[in-house]
Design a protein around this motif. Structure first.
Motif, PDB file in Angstrom:
ATOM      1  N   HIS A 192     -19.542 -12.740 -68.443  1.00 54.75           N
ATOM      2  CA  HIS A 192     -18.258 -13.419 -68.517  1.00 54.75           C
ATOM      3  C   HIS A 192     -17.102 -12.460 -68.217  1.00 54.75           C
ATOM      4  O   HIS A 192     -16.074 -12.868 -67.689  1.00 54.75           O
ATOM      5  CB  HIS A 192     -18.093 -14.077 -69.883  1.00 54.75           C
ATOM      6  N   SER A 225     -16.822 -12.012 -64.479  1.00 50.26           N
ATOM      7  CA  SER A 225     -16.271 -13.297 -64.023  1.00 50.26           C
ATOM      8  C   SER A 225     -16.542 -13.609 -62.551  1.00 50.26           C
ATOM      9  O   SER A 225     -15.649 -14.052 -61.833  1.00 50.26           O
ATOM     10  CB  SER A 225     -14.774 -13.384 -64.334  1.00 50.26           C
ATOM     11  N   TYR A 267     -12.449 -18.017 -71.572  1.00 53.32           N
ATOM     12  CA  TYR A 267     -11.193 -18.057 -70.817  1.00 53.32           C
ATOM     13  C   TYR A 267     -10.023 -17.616 -71.691  1.00 53.32           C
ATOM     14  O   TYR A 267      -9.122 -16.913 -71.233  1.00 53.32           O
ATOM     15  CB  TYR A 267     -10.949 -19.468 -70.266  1.00 53.32           C
ATOM     16  N   LEU A 305     -11.666 -12.850 -67.045  1.00 53.08           N
ATOM     17  CA  LEU A 305     -12.061 -14.209 -66.676  1.00 53.08           C
ATOM     18  C   LEU A 305     -10.825 -15.083 -66.460  1.00 53.08           C
ATOM     19  O   LEU A 305     -10.756 -15.851 -65.495  1.00 53.08           O
ATOM     20  CB  LEU A 305     -12.966 -14.816 -67.747  1.00 53.08           C
TER      21      LEU A 305
END
Length: 185
Positions: A92, A95, A139, A145
């Protein structure tokens, strides 16, 4: 034998991820700025292939953890689980959209398989809710991200306004359109 390959893979990707994290934290502002302008996260190899290999590593680590694989000590399972969790978080952080899409697609298929096989519908529903919430939480908490997604949305808006000919996603959309046009002819 495949578990040994998985073990080697997750260890290798863990070391490579530590290198990338070192690059990230050593140049935190610069890397986040670059992500907000469409420049990929620093990885030891092509960022897309790296992310897809990372997805494979996470699934391999989860398999090793589930199967309680170890070389010499049963407590190695927890080391494998910890490394897999770090790789999951790192996916994550870097990203890469193709990596994230592949990962969540694989998790969706595995979740559906679990629901059908075990008929534990409420547990399956809980898993689906958790899976759906992770990207939103990521997020909100991971600047890399957030910058990457915000850039992609900005790039799409540029394309829609006819201004995106020099941006990565706009170029991809244009390429796909031209390819479809040629294919249809």
């Amino acid at each position: 034998m495949i578990y040994v390959v998985f073990y080697f893979l997750i260890l290798t990707m863990f070391v490579a991820s530590l290198w990338s994290l070192g690059q990230y934290f050593g140049n935190f502002e610069q890397v986040n700025d670059q992500l907000s302008r469409g420049i990929p996260f620093p990885t030891p190899s092509n960022h897309i292939r790296f992310a897809l290999t990372l997805v494979l590593s996470i699934l391999a680590g989860a398999t090793l953890f589930y199967e309680k694989f170890h070389f010499s000590n049963p407590n190695e399972r927890w080391l494998i689980g910890g490394i897999t969790l770090v790789l999951f978080i790192f996916l994550h952080v870097i990203s890469v959209r193709s990596g994230l899409a592949s990962f969540y697609f694989a998790l969706s298929i595995l979740t559906l398989f679990f629901i059908v096989k075990t008929r534990r519908y409420f547990v399956g529903l809980g898993l689906i809710l958790v899976l759906a919430s992770i990207p939103f939480i990521a997020y909100q908490t991971l600047p890399s991200l957030k910058n990457k997604i915000d850039y992609a949305l900005w790039d799409l808006k540029q394309y829609q306004q006819g201004l995106g000919k020099d941006y990565s996603d706009s170029e991809r959309i244009t390429s796909l359109k031209i390819g479809m046009q040629i294919g249809n002819e």
